[in-house]
Design a protein around this motif. Structure first.
Motif, short mmCIF file in Angstrom:
data_model
loop_
_atom_site.label_atom_id
_atom_site.label_comp_id
_atom_site.label_asym_id
_atom_site.label_seq_id
_atom_site.Cartn_x
_atom_site.Cartn_y
_atom_site.Cartn_z
N ALA A 67 0.84 -1.21 0.00
CA ALA A 67 0.00 0.00 0.00
C ALA A 67 0.87 1.26 0.00
O ALA A 67 0.60 2.21 -0.73
CB ALA A 67 -0.93 0.00 1.20
N LEU A 68 1.92 1.25 0.80
CA LEU A 68 2.84 2.39 0.82
C LEU A 68 3.53 2.53 -0.53
O LEU A 68 3.67 3.65 -1.05
CB LEU A 68 3.88 2.23 1.94
N GLY A 69 3.91 1.41 -1.12
CA GLY A 69 4.56 1.44 -2.43
C GLY A 69 3.68 2.07 -3.50
O GLY A 69 4.15 2.85 -4.33
N ARG A 70 2.39 1.76 -3.46
CA ARG A 70 1.47 2.34 -4.44
C ARG A 70 1.43 3.86 -4.31
O ARG A 70 1.28 4.57 -5.29
CB ARG A 70 0.07 1.73 -4.31
N ILE A 71 1.55 4.35 -3.08
CA ILE A 71 1.54 5.81 -2.87
C ILE A 71 2.84 6.43 -3.34
O ILE A 71 2.85 7.36 -4.14
CB ILE A 71 1.31 6.13 -1.37
N PHE A 73 5.43 5.35 -5.14
CA PHE A 73 5.97 5.17 -6.48
C PHE A 73 5.11 5.87 -7.54
O PHE A 73 5.49 5.95 -8.69
CB PHE A 73 6.20 3.69 -6.80
N ALA A 74 3.98 6.42 -7.11
CA ALA A 74 3.14 7.20 -8.02
C ALA A 74 3.27 8.70 -7.74
O ALA A 74 2.75 9.51 -8.50
CB ALA A 74 1.69 6.77 -7.88
N ASP A 75 3.95 9.08 -6.67
CA ASP A 75 4.01 10.47 -6.24
C ASP A 75 5.42 10.79 -5.75
O ASP A 75 5.81 10.36 -4.66
CB ASP A 75 2.97 10.68 -5.13
N GLU A 76 6.16 11.54 -6.54
CA GLU A 76 7.56 11.81 -6.20
C GLU A 76 7.71 12.55 -4.88
O GLU A 76 8.62 12.27 -4.10
CB GLU A 76 8.24 12.61 -7.33
N LEU A 82 9.09 9.93 2.33
CA LEU A 82 9.43 8.63 2.90
C LEU A 82 10.95 8.47 3.02
O LEU A 82 11.46 8.04 4.05
CB LEU A 82 8.85 7.50 2.04
N GLU A 83 11.67 8.83 1.96
CA GLU A 83 13.13 8.71 1.98
C GLU A 83 13.76 9.59 3.05
O GLU A 83 14.76 9.20 3.67
CB GLU A 83 13.71 9.04 0.60
N ALA A 84 13.18 10.75 3.30
CA ALA A 84 13.71 11.64 4.35
C ALA A 84 13.58 10.99 5.73
O ALA A 84 14.40 11.26 6.62
CB ALA A 84 12.99 12.99 4.33
N ILE A 85 12.60 10.14 5.89
CA ILE A 85 12.43 9.41 7.16
C ILE A 85 13.37 8.21 7.21
O ILE A 85 14.09 8.01 8.19
CB ILE A 85 10.97 8.92 7.32
N ALA A 153 5.90 1.98 -13.61
CA ALA A 153 5.92 3.07 -12.63
C ALA A 153 7.09 2.89 -11.66
O ALA A 153 7.78 3.85 -11.30
CB ALA A 153 4.60 3.13 -11.86
N ARG A 154 7.33 1.65 -11.23
CA ARG A 154 8.43 1.39 -10.30
C ARG A 154 9.77 1.69 -10.98
O ARG A 154 10.65 2.30 -10.38
CB ARG A 154 8.37 -0.06 -9.83
#
Length: 195
Positions: A67-71, A73-76, A82-85, A153-154
């Motif tokens: 579910a997180l991946g769908r969010i 990988f569709a929204d930079e 996420l990466e900042a965390i 998308a990925r």
């Protein structure tokens, strides 16, 4: 010696990592650490939930990674949040694990997003597992059951094939047989450990 290992999704990077471990390398796996830092009960998971919402938790309290991946990988912008965390937490664990390795060990850092991180120059060598984009898509559809759209998308969310090849000191072509792949990995391992 510190070696960075990277490759696009479905390139065969994990297979190469396993082969290097069989040959005696110490592996520090970025994907495993990425899961570890957001495991149930960790401060990382609490930060992800605070940023993206409790609906990303399974009934058991784990992160719903698909579910997180769908969010992300569709929204930079979401991916960067996420990466900042996660990235600082992952790099902290990398440093701890590397410090525990012996001075003569070949330490392989399996980092899916090495080209994106701008950290390639922090390694003695960079191994890039390379396949054409169409083969990545084909493998994700065939082996992971993904739709072509999800696979594309990925791939689009990762560095381009050209960007990965630009940081490579060794390219590992993974379009052939498993035996050909093993022979190339053994050749590179022998060169690296001979130094």
């Amino acid at each position: 010696m510190r070696v960075g290992l990277t490759g696009g999704i479905a390139s065969g990077k994990s297979t190469v990592a396993s082969m290097l471990v069989e040959l005696g390398a110490v592996l520090i796996d970025g994907d495993a650490l990425a899961r570890e830092v957001v495991a149930r009960g960790t401060p990382g998971l609490a930060q992800v939930v605070a940023a993206f919402g409790e609906e990303l938790l399974t009934p058991e309290g784990d992160l719903d990674r698909p579910a997180l991946g769908r969010i992300v990988f569709a929204d930079e912008a979401a991916r960067k949040r996420l990466e900042a965390i996660t990235h600082p937490l992952i790099f902290e664990r990398y440093a701890e694990l590397e410090a525990a390795a012996g001075p003569d060990d070949l330490v392989v850092h399996d980092i899916p997003l090495l080209a994106e991180s701008g950290r390639a120059d922090t390694f003695d060598e960079v191994l890039v597992v390379d396949v054409p984009v169409e083969l990545q898509v084909e493998r994700m559809v065939r082996e992971r059951g993904w739709t072509r759209e999800d696979a594309e998308a990925r791939i689009a969310a990762q560095a381009s094939r050209e960007d990965r090849l630009a940081i490579a000191t060794y390219v590992i072509d993974n379009t052939g047989t498993l035996e050909q792949l093993r022979a190339r990995v053994e050749e590179i391992h022998a060169e690296l450990t001979a130094r």
